[in-house]
Design a protein around this motif. Sequence first.
Motif, mmCIF file in Angstrom:
data_model
loop_
_atom_site.group_PDB
_atom_site.id
_atom_site.type_symbol
_atom_site.label_atom_id
_atom_site.label_comp_id
_atom_site.label_asym_id
_atom_site.label_seq_id
_atom_site.Cartn_x
_atom_site.Cartn_y
_atom_site.Cartn_z
ATOM 1 N N ASP A 122 0.844 -1.213 0.000
ATOM 2 C CA ASP A 122 0.000 0.000 0.000
ATOM 3 C C ASP A 122 0.870 1.250 0.000
ATOM 4 O OD1 ASP A 122 -2.263 -1.495 0.040
ATOM 5 O OD2 ASP A 122 -2.727 -1.183 2.165
ATOM 6 N N LYS A 123 1.913 1.212 0.834
ATOM 7 C CA LYS A 123 2.797 2.384 0.957
ATOM 8 C C LYS A 123 3.447 2.708 -0.383
ATOM 9 C CE LYS A 123 4.668 1.964 5.427
ATOM 10 N NZ LYS A 123 5.870 1.570 6.158
ATOM 11 N N ILE A 124 3.957 1.671 -1.039
ATOM 12 C CA ILE A 124 4.601 1.863 -2.346
ATOM 13 C C ILE A 124 3.605 2.439 -3.341
ATOM 14 C CG2 ILE A 124 5.590 0.655 -4.330
ATOM 15 C CD1 ILE A 124 6.885 -1.290 -2.310
ATOM 16 N N LYS A 125 2.402 1.875 -3.327
ATOM 17 C CA LYS A 125 1.379 2.342 -4.275
ATOM 18 C C LYS A 125 1.011 3.796 -4.007
ATOM 19 C CE LYS A 125 -0.698 -1.922 -5.807
ATOM 20 N NZ LYS A 125 -1.745 -2.920 -5.574
ATOM 21 N N THR A 126 0.972 4.137 -2.727
ATOM 22 C CA THR A 126 0.647 5.522 -2.380
ATOM 23 C C THR A 126 1.735 6.458 -2.884
ATOM 24 O OG1 THR A 126 -0.492 4.755 -0.414
ATOM 25 C CG2 THR A 126 0.083 7.090 -0.470
ATOM 26 N N LEU A 127 2.974 6.063 -2.654
ATOM 27 C CA LEU A 127 4.116 6.877 -3.111
ATOM 28 C C LEU A 127 4.052 7.115 -4.611
ATOM 29 C CD1 LEU A 127 7.241 5.500 -1.248
ATOM 30 C CD2 LEU A 127 6.341 7.823 -1.155
ATOM 31 N N ARG A 128 3.804 6.033 -5.342
ATOM 32 C CA ARG A 128 3.732 6.143 -6.791
ATOM 33 C C ARG A 128 2.470 6.862 -7.226
ATOM 34 N NH1 ARG A 128 5.138 0.341 -8.926
ATOM 35 N NH2 ARG A 128 7.304 0.289 -8.294
ATOM 36 N N GLY A 129 1.408 6.530 -6.517
ATOM 37 C CA GLY A 129 0.088 7.048 -6.904
ATOM 38 C C GLY A 129 0.025 8.560 -6.893
ATOM 39 N N GLU A 130 0.791 9.213 -6.034
ATOM 40 C CA GLU A 130 0.729 10.668 -5.956
ATOM 41 C C GLU A 130 1.734 11.350 -6.877
ATOM 42 O OE1 GLU A 130 1.058 11.468 -1.788
ATOM 43 O OE2 GLU A 130 -0.863 10.505 -1.394
ATOM 44 N N LEU A 131 2.920 10.769 -6.979
ATOM 45 C CA LEU A 131 3.956 11.414 -7.794
ATOM 46 C C LEU A 131 3.611 11.540 -9.280
ATOM 47 C CD1 LEU A 131 7.438 10.444 -6.378
ATOM 48 C CD2 LEU A 131 6.582 12.731 -6.821
ATOM 49 N N PRO A 132 3.117 10.492 -9.897
ATOM 50 C CA PRO A 132 2.772 10.662 -11.324
ATOM 51 C C PRO A 132 1.739 11.774 -11.521
ATOM 52 C CG PRO A 132 2.766 8.351 -10.741
ATOM 53 C CD PRO A 132 2.894 9.114 -9.459
ATOM 54 N N LEU A 133 0.809 11.898 -10.582
ATOM 55 C CA LEU A 133 -0.199 12.961 -10.661
ATOM 56 C C LEU A 133 0.452 14.328 -10.525
ATOM 57 C CD1 LEU A 133 -3.459 12.045 -8.696
ATOM 58 C CD2 LEU A 133 -3.214 12.853 -11.043
ATOM 59 N N GLU A 134 1.386 14.430 -9.571
ATOM 60 C CA GLU A 134 2.079 15.706 -9.369
ATOM 61 C C GLU A 134 2.884 16.085 -10.609
ATOM 62 O OE1 GLU A 134 2.498 15.116 -4.544
ATOM 63 O OE2 GLU A 134 4.323 15.378 -5.733
ATOM 64 N N VAL A 135 3.540 15.084 -11.199
ATOM 65 C CA VAL A 135 4.310 15.325 -12.426
ATOM 66 C C VAL A 135 3.370 15.802 -13.537
ATOM 67 C CG1 VAL A 135 5.586 14.150 -14.281
ATOM 68 C CG2 VAL A 135 6.254 13.793 -11.902
ATOM 69 N N GLN A 136 2.235 15.132 -13.655
ATOM 70 C CA GLN A 136 1.258 15.500 -14.686
ATOM 71 C C GLN A 136 0.762 16.937 -14.474
ATOM 72 O OE1 GLN A 136 0.357 13.625 -17.460
ATOM 73 N NE2 GLN A 136 -0.505 15.617 -17.968
ATOM 74 N N ASP A 137 0.443 17.257 -13.218
ATOM 75 C CA ASP A 137 -0.030 18.612 -12.900
ATOM 76 C C ASP A 137 1.000 19.664 -13.305
ATOM 77 O OD1 ASP A 137 -2.394 17.740 -11.929
ATOM 78 O OD2 ASP A 137 -1.898 17.967 -9.797
ATOM 79 N N LEU A 138 2.269 19.383 -12.975
ATOM 80 C CA LEU A 138 3.333 20.332 -13.309
ATOM 81 C C LEU A 138 3.493 20.470 -14.817
ATOM 82 C CD1 LEU A 138 6.005 19.489 -10.589
ATOM 83 C CD2 LEU A 138 4.977 21.726 -10.985
ATOM 84 N N GLU A 139 3.416 19.362 -15.513
ATOM 85 C CA GLU A 139 3.537 19.416 -16.972
ATOM 86 C C GLU A 139 2.405 20.242 -17.577
ATOM 87 O OE1 GLU A 139 6.055 15.321 -17.952
ATOM 88 O OE2 GLU A 139 3.867 15.261 -17.905
ATOM 89 N N ASP A 140 1.205 20.064 -17.042
ATOM 90 C CA ASP A 140 0.059 20.848 -17.526
ATOM 91 C C ASP A 140 0.268 22.338 -17.252
ATOM 92 O OD1 ASP A 140 -1.110 18.523 -18.303
ATOM 93 O OD2 ASP A 140 -2.553 18.413 -16.649
ATOM 94 N N GLU A 141 0.722 22.627 -16.023
ATOM 95 C CA GLU A 141 0.921 24.027 -15.646
ATOM 96 C C GLU A 141 1.992 24.674 -16.526
ATOM 97 O OE1 GLU A 141 1.779 24.639 -11.494
ATOM 98 O OE2 GLU A 141 1.727 26.820 -11.745
ATOM 99 N N ILE A 142 3.074 23.933 -16.785
ATOM 100 C CA ILE A 142 4.161 24.446 -17.623
ATOM 101 C C ILE A 142 3.661 24.711 -19.043
ATOM 102 C CG2 ILE A 142 6.333 23.742 -18.757
ATOM 103 C CD1 ILE A 142 7.112 22.533 -15.977
#
Length: 254
Positions: A31-51
């Motif tokens: 669960d912990k690993i999935k949580t770690l991964r689950g948030e980072l790809p979203l954050e990366v996507q958000d930043l790419e959109d903002e850029i």
Amino acid sequence: MEKTKAQDTEISIEERMRALYSLQLVDSEIDKIKTLRGELPLEVQDLEDEIAGLETRLGNLREEVVNLEKSILQKNNEITDAESLIKKYEEQQKNVRNNREFDSLSKEIEYQNLEIELFAKKIKEFSIQIEEKKTAITESENTLAERTADLENKKSELDEIILDTQKEEEGLYKKRDKVENIIEERLLAAYKRIRSNARNGLAVVPVQRDACGGCFNQIPPQRQLDIRSRKKIIVCEYCGRILVDDEIVKESKA
Ligand SMILES: [Zn+2]
């Protein structure tokens, strides 16, 4: 689903409880690993959109500045034209035949002067707009630089996690298969059902300070004794989670 395991062999309740708790530990790690991964790809996507948004905005602002500069140039040309007209009218005034012609030329000159004033006013407005847009460009450029740096960090963080956790996750899945094999199917199904209903993914919890480690409701002393005796699987009467005693927890951590 053919299963050649637990239910047929001699496995004590105590072993099942230990297995259940181990399974819980493994699942919590996954669960912990999935949580770690689950948030980072979203954050990366958000930043790419903002850029991408910032880049579009910068492109538009720069184009607007170019257009305003063109407009200023045009107004300057119009001023030059008006000035040469005035000169021309002034020359003509020297050769007029009567007052009527002179007055008519004076009106033209007056009109051209008003035009020049209007053009100058427009130039001033455009210059102010250019300054405002340039300020906005600087701000956007700064934000863009920050976000780009953020993105680089998040991306390498994500890459690292993926690299780091790949092996760990594979190991955890293997361990889970092994542990699941010890637990009888019915109990495993119950475990999975409880886990999917629990917000924190906890289906097996220890008794902590006389309370359920999942919902923190008090557990009566007799029930605690029953749990410690490890003669049968006992669930919390409030939240339905499977309860294990402290010793199993300590041994599992070692
Ligand atoms: Zn509970």
